[in-house]
Design a protein around this motif. Structure first.
Motif, short mmCIF file in Angstrom:
data_model
loop_
_atom_site.label_atom_id
_atom_site.label_comp_id
_atom_site.label_asym_id
_atom_site.label_seq_id
_atom_site.Cartn_x
_atom_site.Cartn_y
_atom_site.Cartn_z
N ARG A 20 0.83 -1.22 0.00
CA ARG A 20 0.00 0.00 0.00
C ARG A 20 0.86 1.26 0.00
O ARG A 20 0.36 2.36 0.28
CB ARG A 20 -0.89 0.01 1.25
N GLU A 23 -0.37 4.22 -2.07
CA GLU A 23 -1.60 4.78 -1.51
C GLU A 23 -1.31 5.62 -0.28
O GLU A 23 -1.88 6.70 -0.09
CB GLU A 23 -2.58 3.66 -1.16
N LEU A 249 -7.20 4.77 5.16
CA LEU A 249 -7.34 3.79 4.07
C LEU A 249 -8.11 2.59 4.60
O LEU A 249 -8.00 2.25 5.78
CB LEU A 249 -5.97 3.29 3.59
N PRO A 250 -8.87 1.90 3.75
CA PRO A 250 -9.44 0.62 4.18
C PRO A 250 -8.32 -0.40 4.33
O PRO A 250 -7.54 -0.61 3.41
CB PRO A 250 -10.39 0.26 3.03
N ALA A 256 -14.32 -1.80 3.09
CA ALA A 256 -14.49 -1.10 1.81
C ALA A 256 -15.58 -0.03 1.87
O ALA A 256 -15.49 0.99 1.18
CB ALA A 256 -14.82 -2.10 0.70
N ARG A 259 -16.47 5.16 5.64
CA ARG A 259 -16.19 6.53 5.18
C ARG A 259 -14.86 6.96 5.81
O ARG A 259 -14.83 7.38 6.97
CB ARG A 259 -17.33 7.46 5.55
N HIS A 260 -13.80 6.83 5.07
CA HIS A 260 -12.48 7.15 5.61
C HIS A 260 -12.27 8.65 5.56
O HIS A 260 -12.53 9.31 4.54
CB HIS A 260 -11.41 6.40 4.82
N ARG A 282 -10.34 8.21 -2.10
CA ARG A 282 -10.04 6.78 -2.28
C ARG A 282 -9.24 6.63 -3.57
O ARG A 282 -9.76 6.86 -4.66
CB ARG A 282 -11.34 5.98 -2.35
N ARG A 283 -8.00 6.23 -3.46
CA ARG A 283 -7.12 6.15 -4.63
C ARG A 283 -7.27 4.82 -5.37
O ARG A 283 -7.02 4.76 -6.57
CB ARG A 283 -5.67 6.33 -4.20
N GLU A 285 -10.07 1.64 -5.53
CA GLU A 285 -11.35 1.14 -5.07
C GLU A 285 -11.25 -0.34 -4.68
O GLU A 285 -10.31 -1.03 -5.04
CB GLU A 285 -12.41 1.31 -6.16
#
Length: 414
Positions: A20, A23, A249-250, A256, A259-260, A282-283, A285
């Motif tokens: 990650r 991200e 991030l998730p 998923a 709501r980040h 969200r970079r 999905e």
């Protein structure tokens, strides 16, 4: 004054062996832009900077680069960071002399001096836009059982009582330093009652959920409590000023739909004026096929072939993460091959392939109850085990192969 509350970055995290790093890099750049655009006075990071106690060199570099960039771009920004249960307290505390010179306060583990709490490290003044002290922060890191003071036997849950004792001492010291118009702010990395836990990616801490902490840990004179550990952003006990910011991030496929966000907190005359969630872009999905439950292989292949095609020039790290759940009434030896073929030219990248077996799921004893193991033939056992996973009976070809193996084993044993 204005604070920005965030937590649970988990730098160095991988999702099914997919890094990650890119991200996280995009999030940290976005965070710098947001701190500047929102004219934030102090950044509060409530633990779990890293995903593990022994983070990679790349994860540590991302952390130090963020601090360096923040200091260059926002020289008057106060930064207060506490350690979380994923962090190594010693690793976070090691560069304290350097961070102190930069005006950055990091409290990795509970500091003690001569057996008593080191309140000089735990109490942090943060400043408003005019350079005046606008709040005192009680920066309490994740508390391990060994950090807690002994308590009387009659108090009930000793772990909860020990945590309460630590916060009471630190908050009382903050009250003595606070002047009129200055806010009292607390930080913590813990699990509290009345909150929702993500079972797949958050560890139960402080001895398990039976030791969840009460919201009364933060009295009403605490203008805001910035919490970390839970990845789902939420209030605690209905209190507007006691919040988990959630992770940016998730960190698992189960997150998923979270709501980040980060939280922008406004204080005025020592009290909470408002809390505004700012969504984190969200970079990459996260996609599930099918969207719920499971589908047959034929249905799944059709859904996969209908997914958006890969766009030219889009880097791999921006491609959606994909979980596929296939209902299996019979064995599918070429399952992965068929799924990967259906994904050729698609933007999504397969990270998890989940078979959903349609059999009874029962134990061997539930098949033809009353028979002992001695009374069952090898084929009875094979059929019962097969029925546990698969709805359809074994084919004649599979039974023939089973008997061939059984004969070979019996001949080798004779």
């Amino acid at each position: 004054m204005r604070l920005l509350h965030t937590s649970d970055w988990h730098l160095g995290h991988t999702l099914y062996d997919v890094s990650r790093e890119a991200e996280h890099g995009a999030f940290l750049e976005w965070l710098l832009d947001t701190l500047e655009a929102q004219a934030v006075d102090a950044l509060l990071v409530a633990g779990d900077i890293f995903d593990t106690a022994n983070p990679s060199a790349e994860a540590q570099a991302a952390w130090y680069q963020f601090i360096a960039k923040a200091r260059r771009r926002l020289p008057r920004l106060d930064v207060v960071v506490i350690g979380g249960n994923h962090d190594s307290a010693a690793r976070l505390d090691a560069p304290d002399p350097l961070f102190a010179a930069l005006g950055v306060k990091v409290v990795g583990g509970l500091p003690r001096a001569g057996g008593v709490l080191d309140l000089e490290r735990l109490l942090v003044p943060v400043h408003d836009a005019k350079g005046h002290v606008g709040a005192w922060v009680a920066a309490v890191p994740y508390l391990r059982p060994s950090d807690l003071p002994p308590v009387r036997e009659e108090v009930g849950d000793r772990l909860v009582a020990g945590v309460r004792a630590v916060y009471e001492e630190v908050l009382e010291a903050a009250r003595l330093r606070r002047r009129p118009g200055q806010a009292l702010v607390a930080m913590g990395h813990c699990y509290m009652t009345g909150s929702e836990l993500s079972e797949l990616s958050e560890r139960k801490i402080l001895g398990g959920n039976q030791h969840a902490l009460p919201v009364e840990l933060f009295p009403e004179d605490v203008a805001y409590a910035a919490l970390g550990h839970l990845h789902k952003a939420q209030r605690v006990g209905g209190r507007e000023g006691v919040r988990y910011s959630g992770s940016p991030l998730p960190l698992s496929l189960s997150e998923a739909n979270y709501r980040h966000q980060v939280l922008v907190v406004d204080l005025k005359d020592g009290v909470l004026e408002g809390v505004e969630p700012v969504p984190v872009p969200r970079r990459a999905e996260m996609v599930r096929v099918p969207a719920r439950d499971a589908a047959t292989l034929e249905e799944v292949v059709g859904l996969l072939e209908a997914l958006p095609a890969m766009e030219e020039g889009v880097p791999d790290w921006r491609r959606p993460y994909l979980e596929v759940c296939v209902s299996l009434p019979r064995p599918e030896p070429a399952l992965r091959l068929k799924v990967e073929k259906a994904l050729e030219g698609r933007a999504a990248r397969l990270v998890k392939l989940t078979p959903a077996y349609t059999g009874t799921g029962g134990a061997l004893a539930e098949a033809r109850p009353g028979l002992s193991l001695r009374e069952r033939t090898p084929e009875d056992v094979f059929r019962a085990r097969y029925a546990r996973d698969y709805e359809e009976p074994p084919t004649e070809g599979l039974l023939e192969a089973f008997h061939t193996l059984l004969t070979q084993v019996q001949e080798d044993a004779s």
